[in-house]
Design an enzyme around this catalytic site. Sequence first.
Site, short mmCIF file in Angstrom:
data_model
loop_
_atom_site.label_atom_id
_atom_site.label_comp_id
_atom_site.label_asym_id
_atom_site.label_seq_id
_atom_site.Cartn_x
_atom_site.Cartn_y
_atom_site.Cartn_z
N SER A 222 -44.91 -22.47 -33.23
CA SER A 222 -44.95 -21.25 -32.43
C SER A 222 -44.44 -20.08 -33.25
CB SER A 222 -44.09 -21.41 -31.18
OG SER A 222 -42.70 -21.36 -31.52
N ASP A 223 -44.85 -18.88 -32.84
CA ASP A 223 -44.13 -17.71 -33.31
C ASP A 223 -42.73 -17.76 -32.71
OD1 ASP A 223 -43.49 -15.30 -34.48
OD2 ASP A 223 -45.29 -14.27 -33.79
N TRP A 224 -41.84 -16.95 -33.24
CA TRP A 224 -40.43 -17.04 -32.83
C TRP A 224 -40.28 -16.63 -31.36
CZ3 TRP A 224 -41.32 -19.32 -36.83
CH2 TRP A 224 -40.37 -19.80 -37.72
N GLY A 226 -42.05 -17.88 -29.06
CA GLY A 226 -43.41 -17.80 -28.54
C GLY A 226 -43.88 -19.09 -27.91
#
Length: 837
Positions: A222-224, A226
């Site tokens: 995931s994005d941070w 996210g």
Amino acid sequence: MLDIENLIEQLTLEEKISLLAGKDFWHTVPIPRLNIPSVRVSDGPNGVRGIKFFNGVPSNCFTCGTGMASTWNKDLLKQAGQLMGQEAKARGVHCILGPTCNMARSPLGGRTFESYSEDPVLSGFAAAKIIEGIQDEKVLACLKHFVCNDQEDFRKGVDTFLTERALREVYLKPFQIAIRDSNPKTLMTAYNKIDGEHVSQSKRFLQDILREEWGYEGTTMSDWFGTYSIKAALDAGLNLEMPGPTRFREVLQTAHKVYSNEIHMDVIDENVRKILKFVNEGLKIGIGENIVEKENDDPAAEALLRQVGDESIVLLKNENNLLPLNKSEKQSIAIMGPNAKATQDSGGGSASMAVRYKITPYDGIMKKIKEGGDNIVTEYTIGALLDKNLPDVGTSLTNKDGETGVTATFYKDAPEVTDRRVIERFNLSTSKLFLADFKSPNLDINELLYYADFEGSFVPEETGTYIFGCSCLGTAQVFIDNKLIVDNKTKQVRGDAFFLGMGTREELAEVQLTKGQKYEIRVEFGTSPTALVAKEFKEPGGVFFGFRYKSTPEEELSKAVEIAKKTDKVILVVGLSKEWESEGFDRPNIDIPGYTNKLIEEVCKVNKNVIIINQSGAPVAMPWASKVQSILQAWYGGNELGNTMADVIFGDHNPSGKLSLTFPNRVEDNPSFLNFGSTNGKVWYGEDVYIGYRFYEKTKKDVLWPFGFGLSYTQFEFSNLKVVAKEDVVDVTVDVKNTGDKEGGEVIQLYISPVDSAIPRPVKELKNFDKVLLKPNESKSVTITTSIKELTSYWDGYKNKWASDKGEYKVLIGNSSDNILLEDKFETTKSFNWLGL
């Protein structure tokens, strides 16, 4: 290497679940019992920061993404990737969080500078070559942000709607090319939704397209912050939630879902399998767990950074051959503009870092002038201001040890306490201080309440009124010689300071200072628990403080005009900065803020020999373009930005950059203008496949500077186009000759246009390119080989497959999208559909 299948049998359910999220901001969870080590990741859009925002080991900074793509040099981009890999190893980093290959859908996008282009093929090839270089060093690349993360407005929740054709032909295409050509070991999902579903928990994107259709075997993360669910994200195959500790994959809750058959054990095992594969790939680098981060001061690295910067600069205009300047000619030159003595090395957000060294445009130009002897007389003035807030003054202060910078002393106790207990003491190079990852053995791991004094002495170069100020997440007061000047402690107003606007507004005060006198500056800071506003953020916080000589825009403008009147030539360094282009927000318009445009207009009235150097990661409006003789687009140039500008200005490098983005006349002309940003949490990509030059050509709309455009100090001739269609590929061969008197590089751009089409299509589409370096009078034959399916195919929405229709196709060869020099055709004899890479 780890025996993955054997480990899956040995791991307990609790251990498996723990592997599915990060340990902290930059590391995966280790399992010491089974000798499973932790893997380290680092931000890396334009350089490898390492694992510290605060007081990190300084890094080498690369030209921003749109600048790197403007080199159009595949071999050079691969070398840049290799250097990124070497930077990563110097910081004990196994995986670089980059490259970014989202589309530059609009010039307003806050992170446009991180990406490569408005064209999916240029973006895809650029990403692929960077990845190839990174992974040549055994370092893992993480391609991001999959997919349609093309704006900052409401980015964590915006719901994106677009046609399947636009999704396939434009927004997925650069990811498809990069995975096909370079097989990145990891891939980061986007924050946004598509058609009502977060991509990070979408089976359609993470399973059907990525795994099944494209055959991707790498690890997804995931994005941070996210990740938005437990079950849906795991079922979809989001292998790693970042950062840690987990917000969703708590052992108790996740195990309960397994025991209750909400999540199948095979789902857990398959996600763990991908994490262990990620760890195995990281082990190939041979980085130990107790790595000591170090700077990469290799001269070869500096030379490569300079070459990338040189080749990224685009010569947009050069009437009367004003450029290059002759450093041995007797003349006077005025250097001015808000970016002349600034170092706009990168845009803002996760691309920011402590840079190992920076060369300002002014310093680069002056160094080049000195090489020519004493022939050139120079004068400098700023002319106009650019800062949204007061500038970083780290280089204007002297620390307690007598060196340039700021002394930071951290305390357990507030300033009013006698005999304060010292935690740590550092010398820093900046006055913009964010303590997100400040750690000390003298603080408990979760201790948020502490204090710091930031101190330095200042000696003004002129007498007058100075403006001092600070913004903070926490509380801060600024003192001069122990006298309180700025109070951002007892009264606070919420503002837009810090990432995503977590802090206060900037509080200001005016002070009269005398030239040559030494003043002691001290900022007393308390962390976020002391704040009166923004108390919801559980961060240590930080403080931005600065000062500058007070003057009005009219005063600066008048001074610049007077200098311009009496000099032979004027170099104006203008543009934007990370305060205006950054992760976290989009631009409201494409104007250069402040008095810059007025400065250029007025200087042009009194001096005909004006050279503009614009620094920005995305297009800006240039209402003065017709009034100046020479214009250079220099992007955010990394460490070497000042040297690269000087190289081009004085002709030590012949510019060969080509625009990776169209520069429109007005932001209203951009195809996404009516549909950019979030409306009630939704965005519609109404321009469909007509992004960038595809739109401008289809609608016959004039632009300021077209996609792929860039001039040279020499001339080139294209001839002898030959097109040979084979069973699966087409070979396009063209002769390129340097007909001028200077060595230079030229880009051969290959566009395709179907003679007849079953559906509406762009006038032409870039399909491939190459770059050649030629000496005067030298000629080379260049062959570009491209698959027939990539040259001819469009997305068939009825069959939900790529379609290649039999028939004739024009091959268009040019050196920009609006300058086609040669044309030929080839013909296919069968229609077919396909899926995959």
